[in-house]
Design a protein around this motif. Sequence first.
Motif, PDB file in Angstrom:
ATOM      1  N   ASP A 102       9.495   6.801   6.776  1.00 10.01           N
ATOM      2  CA  ASP A 102       8.472   5.665   7.532  1.00 10.01           C
ATOM      3  C   ASP A 102       8.832   4.355   7.056  1.00 10.01           C
ATOM      4  O   ASP A 102       8.723   4.030   5.905  1.00 10.01           O
ATOM      5  N   THR A 103       9.290   3.392   8.049  1.00 10.10           N
ATOM      6  CA  THR A 103       9.796   1.941   7.727  1.00 10.10           C
ATOM      7  C   THR A 103       8.470   1.097   7.121  1.00 10.10           C
ATOM      8  O   THR A 103       8.569   0.608   6.118  1.00 10.10           O
ATOM      9  N   GLY A 104       7.239   1.425   7.471  1.00 12.18           N
ATOM     10  CA  GLY A 104       6.133   0.622   6.884  1.00 12.18           C
ATOM     11  C   GLY A 104       5.870   1.243   5.583  1.00 12.18           C
ATOM     12  O   GLY A 104       5.707   0.499   4.522  1.00 12.18           O
ATOM     13  N   GLY A 105       6.213   2.301   5.138  1.00 15.00           N
ATOM     14  CA  GLY A 105       6.164   2.898   3.864  1.00 15.00           C
ATOM     15  C   GLY A 105       6.940   2.348   2.877  1.00 15.00           C
ATOM     16  O   GLY A 105       6.561   2.066   1.659  1.00 15.00           O
ATOM     17  N   ARG A 106       8.033   2.269   3.436  1.00 12.95           N
ATOM     18  CA  ARG A 106       9.239   1.408   2.522  1.00 12.95           C
ATOM     19  C   ARG A 106       8.699  -0.086   2.101  1.00 12.95           C
ATOM     20  O   ARG A 106       8.922  -0.286   1.083  1.00 12.95           O
ATOM     21  N   VAL A 107       8.138  -0.511   3.165  1.00 11.99           N
ATOM     22  CA  VAL A 107       7.422  -1.922   2.779  1.00 11.99           C
ATOM     23  C   VAL A 107       6.266  -1.862   1.596  1.00 11.99           C
ATOM     24  O   VAL A 107       6.413  -2.676   0.526  1.00 11.99           O
ATOM     25  N   THR A 108       5.419  -1.123   2.029  1.00 11.71           N
ATOM     26  CA  THR A 108       4.172  -1.009   1.127  1.00 11.71           C
ATOM     27  C   THR A 108       4.489  -0.517  -0.372  1.00 11.71           C
ATOM     28  O   THR A 108       3.891  -0.789  -1.250  1.00 11.71           O
ATOM     29  N   LEU A 109       5.558   0.446  -0.286  1.00  8.58           N
ATOM     30  CA  LEU A 109       6.012   0.825  -1.652  1.00  8.58           C
ATOM     31  C   LEU A 109       6.568  -0.221  -2.592  1.00  8.58           C
ATOM     32  O   LEU A 109       6.617  -0.486  -3.715  1.00  8.58           O
ATOM     33  N   ALA A 110       7.223  -1.287  -1.652  1.00 10.76           N
ATOM     34  CA  ALA A 110       7.999  -2.398  -2.354  1.00 10.76           C
ATOM     35  C   ALA A 110       6.811  -3.252  -2.910  1.00 10.76           C
ATOM     36  O   ALA A 110       7.037  -4.020  -4.007  1.00 10.76           O
ATOM     37  N   ILE A 111       5.738  -3.471  -1.837  1.00 15.96           N
ATOM     38  CA  ILE A 111       4.710  -4.259  -2.563  1.00 15.96           C
ATOM     39  C   ILE A 111       4.037  -3.472  -3.779  1.00 15.96           C
ATOM     40  O   ILE A 111       3.676  -4.268  -4.510  1.00 15.96           O
ATOM     41  N   PHE A 112       3.762  -2.224  -3.576  1.00 16.33           N
ATOM     42  CA  PHE A 112       3.139  -1.477  -5.002  1.00 16.33           C
ATOM     43  C   PHE A 112       4.020  -1.871  -6.200  1.00 16.33           C
ATOM     44  O   PHE A 112       3.310  -2.001  -7.399  1.00 16.33           O
ATOM     45  N   ASN A 113       5.301  -1.753  -6.070  1.00 16.48           N
ATOM     46  CA  ASN A 113       6.052  -1.929  -7.277  1.00 16.48           C
ATOM     47  C   ASN A 113       6.184  -3.397  -7.660  1.00 16.48           C
ATOM     48  O   ASN A 113       6.865  -3.733  -8.687  1.00 16.48           O
ATOM     49  N   THR A 132      -1.975  -1.916   8.044  1.00 13.13           N
ATOM     50  CA  THR A 132      -1.573  -0.889   6.919  1.00 13.13           C
ATOM     51  C   THR A 132      -0.667  -1.747   5.868  1.00 13.13           C
ATOM     52  O   THR A 132      -0.907  -1.405   4.873  1.00 13.13           O
ATOM     53  N   MET A 133       0.077  -2.640   6.180  1.00  9.45           N
ATOM     54  CA  MET A 133       0.904  -3.280   5.194  1.00  9.45           C
ATOM     55  C   MET A 133      -0.078  -4.115   4.303  1.00  9.45           C
ATOM     56  O   MET A 133       0.218  -4.277   3.075  1.00  9.45           O
ATOM     57  N   LEU A 134      -1.287  -4.686   4.726  1.00 12.46           N
ATOM     58  CA  LEU A 134      -2.238  -5.288   4.190  1.00 12.46           C
ATOM     59  C   LEU A 134      -2.897  -4.566   3.023  1.00 12.46           C
ATOM     60  O   LEU A 134      -3.400  -4.856   2.005  1.00 12.46           O
ATOM     61  N   CYS A 135      -2.923  -3.206   3.156  1.00 12.08           N
ATOM     62  CA  CYS A 135      -3.613  -2.303   2.393  1.00 12.08           C
ATOM     63  C   CYS A 135      -2.956  -2.374   0.953  1.00 12.08           C
ATOM     64  O   CYS A 135      -3.468  -2.223  -0.046  1.00 12.08           O
ATOM     65  N   ALA A 136      -1.664  -2.709   0.889  1.00 16.52           N
ATOM     66  CA  ALA A 136      -1.084  -2.725  -0.435  1.00 16.52           C
ATOM     67  C   ALA A 136      -0.999  -3.726  -1.159  1.00 16.52           C
ATOM     68  O   ALA A 136      -0.602  -4.151  -2.238  1.00 16.52           O
ATOM     69  N   MET A 137      -1.556  -4.834  -0.504  1.00 18.15           N
ATOM     70  CA  MET A 137      -1.858  -6.258  -1.085  1.00 18.15           C
ATOM     71  C   MET A 137      -3.047  -6.287  -1.705  1.00 18.15           C
ATOM     72  O   MET A 137      -4.061  -5.469  -1.703  1.00 18.15           O
ATOM     73  N   ASP A 138      -3.343  -7.119  -2.899  1.00 23.20           N
ATOM     74  CA  ASP A 138      -4.141  -6.969  -3.813  1.00 23.20           C
ATOM     75  C   ASP A 138      -5.482  -7.621  -3.414  1.00 23.20           C
ATOM     76  O   ASP A 138      -6.764  -7.068  -3.593  1.00 23.20           O
ATOM     77  N   ALA A 162       1.774   4.362   3.792  1.00 19.20           N
ATOM     78  CA  ALA A 162       1.128   5.200   2.654  1.00 19.20           C
ATOM     79  C   ALA A 162      -0.328   4.574   2.535  1.00 19.20           C
ATOM     80  O   ALA A 162      -1.177   4.583   1.541  1.00 19.20           O
ATOM     81  N   SER A 163      -1.129   4.376   4.022  1.00 18.62           N
ATOM     82  CA  SER A 163      -2.330   3.651   4.028  1.00 18.62           C
ATOM     83  C   SER A 163      -3.310   4.702   3.651  1.00 18.62           C
ATOM     84  O   SER A 163      -4.358   4.358   3.457  1.00 18.62           O
ATOM     85  N   THR A 164      -2.928   6.050   3.916  1.00 21.81           N
ATOM     86  CA  THR A 164      -3.991   7.020   3.428  1.00 21.81           C
ATOM     87  C   THR A 164      -4.204   7.265   1.848  1.00 21.81           C
ATOM     88  O   THR A 164      -5.084   7.605   1.439  1.00 21.81           O
ATOM     89  N   TRP A 165      -3.342   6.545   1.254  1.00 19.62           N
ATOM     90  CA  TRP A 165      -3.497   6.429  -0.344  1.00 19.62           C
ATOM     91  C   TRP A 165      -4.151   5.164  -0.332  1.00 19.62           C
ATOM     92  O   TRP A 165      -5.251   5.105  -1.347  1.00 19.62           O
TER      93      TRP A 165
END
Length: 289
Positions: A102-113, A132-138, A162-165
């Motif tokens: 999932d391309t979006g997941g690659r983005v949110t994992l990069a935000i997470f890291n 969903t990309m907003l979900c990984a932002m603080d 990874a928005s379900t996480w």
Amino acid sequence: MTYETLRYDVADGILTLTLDRPEQMNAFTVTMADELEAAFNRASQDDDVRAIVVTGAGKAFCAGMDLSVEGNVFGLDESQTPTMADMQDRLEDPEIATGVRDTGGRVTLAIFNCTKPVIGAINGAAVGIGATMLCAMDVRLASEKARIGFVFGRIGITPEAASTWFLPRIVGISQALEWVYSADILTAEEARDGRFVKSVHPADELLDAAYALARKFTTNRSPVGTALARQMMYRNSAAAHPLEAHRVDSLSMFYTSIGDGKEGVAAFLDKRDPEFTSKASEMPPFHPW
């Protein structure tokens, strides 16, 4: 480094990362996914960046996936039949990485890291991957004009990135499920009432509010201490037992106490502002644990 779909602008320690396809309402593409992933990885190593503000050019934040492209609109390889074993054992295999992941997941994992605080400044429509990309932002701030939707049910797919996480951790599982089941478009006030956004602002005051918050997070703060705190909150809150947090706490306290902690204590005793010298590009040896 130049980007096709983004603007990467650093001033006074704050990176403004702008989704920049305004004529397409900043609709998400595979290229944008690649560039966002690279930009967050770059920001982690860029010591001129102390915090990141993410926003959109024009009227929208991100109107979701660009559904006008030919073939599989999510950029996936329909000739494959991937299994969970593939996702466990071949995640970085080019065939899986470009054709299945999932391309979006690659983005949110990069935000997470990422080692820097990340603030979402939602200036307009944020639906699908835009939400969903907003979900990984603080922290998320919204313009009065913002509209947010987890609209996957409308087109027969599931939440991604990874928005379900992330999402249930932000708003609780009942609220997260209600928003996903209903696929409603939320006003900025509804998103605030659901605790997805911190505050709602007039459109012309949104970025100033985001920058003020970014400065609050970074002024007289240790870059390494902040980076560790960010990772500790996300990772330890998902651990099975507080002993796991204790292990990480012990190492983080050890290394920060012999680093910026010495200057922090001295500044406190001298009644002056600290002059921290650590760099988030040079993390202690146990990171990432």
